[in-house]
Design a protein around this motif. Structure first.
Motif, PDB file in Angstrom:
ATOM      1  N   ASN A 124      10.717  -7.192  22.684  1.00 33.96           N
ATOM      2  CA  ASN A 124      10.695  -7.899  21.406  1.00 33.96           C
ATOM      3  C   ASN A 124      10.279  -7.003  20.242  1.00 33.96           C
ATOM      4  OD1 ASN A 124      11.573 -10.470  22.241  1.00 33.96           O
ATOM      5  ND2 ASN A 124       9.536 -10.973  23.018  1.00 33.96           N
ATOM      6  N   GLN A 125       9.593  -5.922  20.548  1.00 36.76           N
ATOM      7  CA  GLN A 125       9.200  -4.990  19.497  1.00 36.76           C
ATOM      8  C   GLN A 125      10.321  -4.009  19.158  1.00 36.76           C
ATOM      9  OE1 GLN A 125       5.616  -3.078  20.855  1.00 36.76           O
ATOM     10  NE2 GLN A 125       4.589  -5.013  21.309  1.00 36.76           N
ATOM     11  N   ILE A 127      13.831  -4.884  19.545  1.00 33.18           N
ATOM     12  CA  ILE A 127      15.028  -5.599  19.102  1.00 33.18           C
ATOM     13  C   ILE A 127      14.694  -6.372  17.826  1.00 33.18           C
ATOM     14  CG2 ILE A 127      16.523  -7.563  19.614  1.00 33.18           C
ATOM     15  CD1 ILE A 127      17.506  -5.238  21.072  1.00 33.18           C
ATOM     16  N   GLN A 128      15.522  -6.210  16.808  1.00 38.41           N
ATOM     17  CA  GLN A 128      15.279  -6.886  15.540  1.00 38.41           C
ATOM     18  C   GLN A 128      16.533  -7.636  15.091  1.00 38.41           C
ATOM     19  OE1 GLN A 128      12.302  -6.960  13.994  1.00 38.41           O
ATOM     20  NE2 GLN A 128      11.380  -5.657  15.584  1.00 38.41           N
ATOM     21  N   PHE A 129      16.344  -8.904  14.699  1.00 33.91           N
ATOM     22  CA  PHE A 129      17.409  -9.705  14.098  1.00 33.91           C
ATOM     23  C   PHE A 129      17.086  -9.861  12.613  1.00 33.91           C
ATOM     24  CE2 PHE A 129      17.689 -10.824  18.536  1.00 33.91           C
ATOM     25  CZ  PHE A 129      19.029 -11.080  18.770  1.00 33.91           C
ATOM     26  N   ASN A 130      17.885  -9.221  11.766  1.00 32.96           N
ATOM     27  CA  ASN A 130      17.634  -9.278  10.329  1.00 32.96           C
ATOM     28  C   ASN A 130      18.943  -9.335   9.556  1.00 32.96           C
ATOM     29  OD1 ASN A 130      14.712  -9.026  10.248  1.00 32.96           O
ATOM     30  ND2 ASN A 130      15.002  -6.928  10.968  1.00 32.96           N
ATOM     31  N   SER A 135      19.527  -4.990  15.410  1.00 32.52           N
ATOM     32  CA  SER A 135      19.129  -3.587  15.516  1.00 32.52           C
ATOM     33  C   SER A 135      18.696  -3.299  16.946  1.00 32.52           C
ATOM     34  CB  SER A 135      17.978  -3.279  14.552  1.00 32.52           C
ATOM     35  OG  SER A 135      18.372  -3.507  13.214  1.00 32.52           O
ATOM     36  N   GLN A 141      23.092  -0.408  14.823  1.00 31.13           N
ATOM     37  CA  GLN A 141      23.083  -1.774  14.318  1.00 31.13           C
ATOM     38  C   GLN A 141      24.415  -2.456  14.607  1.00 31.13           C
ATOM     39  OE1 GLN A 141      21.958  -1.484  10.146  1.00 31.13           O
ATOM     40  NE2 GLN A 141      19.799  -1.680  10.682  1.00 31.13           N
ATOM     41  N   GLU A 148      24.331 -15.708  14.450  1.00 32.44           N
ATOM     42  CA  GLU A 148      23.910 -14.621  15.341  1.00 32.44           C
ATOM     43  C   GLU A 148      24.868 -14.429  16.512  1.00 32.44           C
ATOM     44  OE1 GLU A 148      19.152 -14.592  14.366  1.00 32.44           O
ATOM     45  OE2 GLU A 148      19.807 -15.606  16.199  1.00 32.44           O
TER      46      GLU A 148
END
Length: 279
Positions: A124-125, A127-130, A135, A141, A148
């Motif tokens: 979780n640290q 993988i980023q959903f922005n 990412s 990316q 999503e």
């Protein structure tokens, strides 16, 4: 068996939602494989149920989960939901589904993290959903839509892109174990009587359906290779229609038969190039 064969990841597309007397045998085998020198990684499915709205693909009311014995033993859980477009064809895969109480990544994304050997506790640290973007730990990316979803690529038609082995042949020793060495192995139903997890796909000739487990494999391969598709823009579609209308008028109004066949062929080539550039 898969651990001894050197497989890298085993991805189940079979939900073990009810306990049986034999569960502990599989749980023990999973624990042994995870702790072996090969460190086989295991991914099991969850299913999002009761979608909140027709267009909220990534929002559900609840999840169907594996039994606690399995959920607490495997490396990752991932959603197996496959949602076709309005025309019934599957072009997108959801990368994350949320409920009021929990969220899970798509099965293919969880399989990717397992393939990368990244522990779930750290995932979780990384993988980023922005802002419609996913990412990955590599820094790459991936563009997502507003729910999503990833528009993934297909690497062949049903039963074409990846080798498929029947469970019976594996049990009978008819398959060379080396075919699984360092591979991600998806385990699920294909061509089974009464199977409902089959879907229309863009490259399914003659109406041939593709099993959900194979769709997840294509999605994972798209993530690994960094291959994703982009929806054609409205401007590009309008330009294509205008181009075809103009060329049709020229072809049928001014040119002899042989000439318009040549022009038509060239027009198709130009149209394909134009679509790639504009889209």
């Amino acid at each position: 068996y898969l651990d001894d064969a050197g497989a890298r990841v085993a991805v189940f597309d079979i939900l073990f939602a009810e306990s049986t007397e034999q569960d502990q045998i599989l749980v023990d085998a999973i624990q042994e494989a995870r702790n072996s020198d090969n460190r086989l990684r295991i991914v099991m499915p969850v299913v999002g149920v009761q979608q909140t709205a027709d267009t909220d693909y990534n929002q559900v009311d609840a999840f169907l989960l594996p039994t606690t014995a399995f959920a607490d033993t495997v490396d990752y859980l991932g959603t197996t939901n496959v949602v076709p477009d309005a025309d019934g064809i599957v072009r997108w895969q959801i990368m994350r589904i949320q409920s009021p109480d929990a969220e899970y990544w798509g099965l293919s994304l969880s399989a990717y993290m397992a393939w990368q050997r990244i522990p779930a506790i750290a995932a979780n640290q990384l993988i980023q959903f922005n802002d419609h973007t996913l990412s990955l730990p590599s820094g790459r990316q991936i563009k997502l839509d507003n729910t999503e979803r990833l528009m993934f690529d297909y690497f062949g038609g049903p039963n074409e892109a990846f080798p498929v082995y029947s469970f019976q042949d594996v049990l009978m020793g008819n398959i060379d174990p080396s075919v699984f060495d360092d591979k991600v192995v998806f385990i699920g139903l294909m061509d089974a009587t009464g199977q409902t997890d089959e879907h229309r796909v863009p490259i399914g000739l003659g109406g041939t359906l593709m099993a959900g487990v194979e769709i997840h494999a294509h999605t994972l391969e798209s993530i690994i290779q960094g291959r994703q598709l982009t929806p054609q823009s409205s401007f590009s579609q309008a330009l294509m229609i205008l181009f075809l209308a103009v060329m049709s008028s020229l072809v049928y109004g001014w040119l002899p038969k042989r000439g318009y066949i040549v022009i038509l062929f060239l027009s198709i080539i130009i149209l394909i190039l134009l679509t790639v550039i504009v889209a």
